[in-house]
Enzyme design. Structure first.
Site, PDB file in Angstrom:
ATOM      1  N   ASP A  66      51.843 -41.906  -8.275  1.00 43.17           N
ATOM      2  CA  ASP A  66      51.044 -41.403  -9.401  1.00 43.17           C
ATOM      3  C   ASP A  66      51.316 -39.905  -9.512  1.00 43.17           C
ATOM      4  O   ASP A  66      50.400 -39.091  -9.619  1.00 43.17           O
ATOM      5  CB  ASP A  66      49.553 -41.695  -9.177  1.00 43.17           C
ATOM      6  CG  ASP A  66      48.690 -41.235 -10.354  1.00 43.17           C
ATOM      7  OD1 ASP A  66      49.254 -40.922 -11.422  1.00 43.17           O
ATOM      8  OD2 ASP A  66      47.451 -41.182 -10.184  1.00 43.17           O
ATOM      9  N   ASP A 177      39.620 -45.396  -3.043  1.00 48.10           N
ATOM     10  CA  ASP A 177      38.584 -44.368  -3.237  1.00 48.10           C
ATOM     11  C   ASP A 177      37.963 -43.977  -1.902  1.00 48.10           C
ATOM     12  O   ASP A 177      37.629 -44.846  -1.082  1.00 48.10           O
ATOM     13  CB  ASP A 177      37.463 -44.910  -4.130  1.00 48.10           C
ATOM     14  CG  ASP A 177      37.758 -44.729  -5.599  1.00 48.10           C
ATOM     15  OD1 ASP A 177      38.937 -44.835  -5.996  1.00 48.10           O
ATOM     16  OD2 ASP A 177      36.803 -44.488  -6.362  1.00 48.10           O
ATOM     17  N   ASP A 207      39.810 -33.464  -9.486  1.00 55.87           N
ATOM     18  CA  ASP A 207      40.279 -34.646 -10.203  1.00 55.87           C
ATOM     19  C   ASP A 207      39.243 -35.766 -10.130  1.00 55.87           C
ATOM     20  O   ASP A 207      38.677 -36.028  -9.075  1.00 55.87           O
ATOM     21  CB  ASP A 207      41.597 -35.107  -9.536  1.00 55.87           C
ATOM     22  CG  ASP A 207      42.246 -36.269 -10.260  1.00 55.87           C
ATOM     23  OD1 ASP A 207      42.799 -36.031 -11.335  1.00 55.87           O
ATOM     24  OD2 ASP A 207      42.197 -37.404  -9.745  1.00 55.87           O
ATOM     25  N   GLU A 249      37.195 -32.341 -13.738  1.00 56.53           N
ATOM     26  CA  GLU A 249      37.823 -33.281 -14.656  1.00 56.53           C
ATOM     27  C   GLU A 249      36.891 -34.477 -14.789  1.00 56.53           C
ATOM     28  O   GLU A 249      36.879 -35.380 -13.957  1.00 56.53           O
ATOM     29  CB  GLU A 249      39.190 -33.758 -14.143  1.00 56.53           C
ATOM     30  CG  GLU A 249      39.951 -34.503 -15.220  1.00 56.53           C
ATOM     31  CD  GLU A 249      40.581 -35.829 -14.814  1.00 56.53           C
ATOM     32  OE1 GLU A 249      41.297 -36.411 -15.629  1.00 56.53           O
ATOM     33  OE2 GLU A 249      40.344 -36.309 -13.689  1.00 56.53           O
TER      34      GLU A 249
HETATM   35  C1  NOJ Z   1      43.539 -37.833 -13.460  1.00 54.54           C
HETATM   36  C2  NOJ Z   1      44.910 -37.245 -13.508  1.00 54.54           C
HETATM   37  O1  NOJ Z   1      44.969 -36.320 -14.562  1.00 54.54           O
HETATM   38  C3  NOJ Z   1      45.899 -38.373 -13.700  1.00 54.54           C
HETATM   39  O2  NOJ Z   1      47.189 -37.876 -13.895  1.00 54.54           O
HETATM   40  C4  NOJ Z   1      45.813 -39.292 -12.505  1.00 54.54           C
HETATM   41  O3  NOJ Z   1      46.672 -40.410 -12.709  1.00 54.54           O
HETATM   42  C5  NOJ Z   1      44.383 -39.787 -12.286  1.00 54.54           C
HETATM   43  N1  NOJ Z   1      43.428 -38.711 -12.323  1.00 54.54           N
HETATM   44  C6  NOJ Z   1      44.250 -40.468 -10.952  1.00 54.54           C
HETATM   45  O4  NOJ Z   1      44.371 -39.500  -9.931  1.00 54.54           O
END
Ligand code: NOJ
Ligand code: CA
Length: 552
Positions: A66, A177, A207, A249
């Site tokens: 990711d 998680d 995040d 975020e």
């Molecule tokens: C938010 C991040 O901006 C995104 O790129 C990511 O895939 C997810 N969180 C999971 O960490």
């Protein structure tokens, strides 16, 4: 490093943030992957652009399933980008240029390759080591929690054959998680924060914060216990690390994001997710209502807090915080080609979304720079970079920065096959047409324009700190608002969201006697009287007026 004691603790209110993936920016050792040394080489470019703060996408050791949001070790860097010493050099070089540096703190989950997870799988059920993550014997718990990555995941639970139990994951199934009901987890995360703060980073983007805690019969988002954790994190920062910043975020509606500021005792900043799609919507509808409505629904925030505003970022343009109708409209307007759609959003960059119209790009940027908050620029958008929606996942908006018309866009001297991603090479947005070097040589380029706008915006503190009041002119294609800060700092912003010329009468009675001075050209306009003030705006035109007292 500057002496932090002398800094303005509210520095983030006047900041202009540049979001940069180290991997995509500049490859100094020519192995095909951008690195810390490469970013150091390009700091003068960023300083010259006028941004004041860098937000680095994740640089930690990671299997990169990711793009680094799957962290396997929080206290080291990914070897492709360099060493910890290189990172320290980057910090020092940025600070020398008065650039702040934010890094990611992925608090919600880790990679399944993290040693905490590997230890948890084999630890006895019920032990603290096992309970670093959220386990269950069934996959039927917390059924009210939505699935976020709907294109890849069917469930928020995944079976682990080693632990012989299901583990909870809000994102990809390789991202278990963390379990914040286990106090040791927070303790470890605070150690991680200390590790980076000690080194000198200026803050963290937290995040995926809404998902820290799970409870039955809830949607497992924004729970009170999550806010307790965040307050503990903030207390830790305030006690040990003055003048650092936390950016949440939380992709939520404004009323649900508001608690992430607490009473000024949680996050200093939070992204304003709902306003972002509405900027695009208003532009396509050629009417201001979507923007005005969402801003008016946005609760006020504590004095020390700030919204983070953005047009695009490294993810899909998320359409989670819009109604079903609005989502349909956005898909129709901005992703006629279904390949552009991903999860609940559109995986495209700013310039292609604007059909490469300079006028539209400039208009949205002027709104981004003048709404209340701190603007964030996504790397490459300052030169109008394009994307490649045929690359998987969100990789199409993460391609190498286009520095010049040379091989590999001047990003790297590696064999083109060795690049971590192909460069954009189509005839419109390809690196031969769109790159920093040629835009530097072209005074009419988007790069020059953006640099100028950043410089202007930085001259007026009111943009980062002032209040906003919307005007309600009869012509709804015109968006107009007054920004005010302290006694004499008043700016009137007027924007034409339509493709054609528009007239507008503005009720400026309360400013009668003041002179609007258009600040891009420093042009004086006629003095404001008690009658409605008449303006015409060119297609997608906008004005920023400083309302000045008449010179005697
Ligand atoms: C938010 C991040 O901006 C995104 O790129 C990511 O895939 C997810 N969180 C999971 O960490
Ligand atoms: Ca490299």
């Amino acid at each position: 490093m500057s002496l932090r004691g002398e800094e303005d603790p509210l520095w983030y209110k006047d900041a202009i943030v540049y979001e940069v993936p180290v991997k995509s920016f500049f490859d100094a050792n020519n192995d095909g992957i951008g690195d810390f040394s490469g970013l150091i080489e390009k700091l003068d470019y960023l300083h010259g652009l006028g941004v004041t703060c860098l937000w680095l996408l994740p640089c930690f050791p990671s299997p990169l399933k990711d793009d680094g949001y799957d962290i396997s070790n929080y206290t080291d860097v990914h070897p492709s980008y360099g060493t910890i010493d290189d990172f320290k050099r980057l910090l020092a070089a940025a600070h020398e240029r008065d650039l702040k540096v934010l890094i990611e703190l992925v608090v919600n989950h880790t990679s399944d390759q993290h040693q905490w997870f590997q230890a948890a799988r084999v630890a006895p059920a019920g032990s603290s080591a096992r309970n670093f993550y959220v386990w269950s014997e069934t996959d039927q718990k917390y059924q009210d929690a939505r699935i976020i990555f709907i294109d890849t995941e069917q469930s928020n639970w995944a079976w682990d054959p080693v632990a012989k139990a299901y583990y909870w994951h809000r994102f990809f199934n390789h991202q278990p998680d963390l379990n914040y009901d286990n106090p040791e987890v927070l303790e470890q995360i605070l150690h991680v924060m200390d590790f980076w703060l000690e080194m000198g980073v200026d803050g963290f983007r937290l995040d995926a914060v809404p998902y820290l805690i799970e409870r039955e019969d809830t949607n497992c988002e924004n729970l009170p216990e999550t806010h307790i954790i965040l307050k503990a994190i903030r207390r830790h920062i305030d006690t040990h690390w003055p003048n650092r910043m936390l950016l949440a975020e939380a992709n939520q509606w404004p009323a649900d994001v508001r608690p992430y500021f607490g009473d000024g005792d949680e996050c200093h900043m939070a992204f304003h997710f709902p306003v972002m799609p509405r900027l695009f919507m208003a532009l396509h509808l050629e009417e201001r209502d979507p923007i005005v409505e969402i801003m008016e629904r946005t609760p006020s925030i504590p004095e020390t807090c700030q919204w983070a505003l953005f047009l695009r970022n490294h993810d899909e343009l998320t359409l989670e915080m819009v109604t079903d109708e609005e989502r349909d409209y956005m898909y129709l307007a901005y992703s006629a080609d279904p390949t552009a759609r991903l999860n609940v959003g559109i995986r495209r960059r700013l310039a292609p979304l604007m059909n490469n119209s300079r006028h539209r790009i400039e208009l949205l940027t002027s709104v981004l720079f003048s709404l209340p908050g701190t603007p964030i620029i996504y790397y490459g958008d300052e030169i109008g970079m394009g994307d490649d929606m045929h690359l998987g996942d969100r990789n199409g908006v993460r391609t190498p920065m286009q520095w010049s018309g040379d091989r590999n866009a001047g990003f790297s001297r590696a064999d083109p096959q060795q690049l971590f991603s192909p460069v954009i090479s189509d005839p419109v947005y390809g690196y031969q047409a769109v790159n920093v070097e040629s835009e530097e040589h072209d005074p009419a380029s988007l790069l020059h324009w953006t640099r100028n706008m950043i410089r202007l915006r930085r001259l007026f503190r009111v943009f980062g700190r002032g209040t906003i009041d919307f005007l309600q002119p009869a012509n709804r294609a015109v968006l107009a608002y007054v920004r005010r800060h302290e006694e004499d700092d008043t700016i009137l912003c007027v924007a034409n969201l339509a493709r054609n010329v528009q007239p507008v009468h503005l009720d400026l009675g309360e400013f009668a006697g003041l002179v609007p001075v258009e600040i891009l050209g420093y042009t004086e306009f006629p003095v404001i009287g008690v009658e409605p003030y008449f303006l015409t705006l060119g297609p997608y035109g906008f004005y920023w007026f400083e309302l000045q007292h008449r010179r005697r």
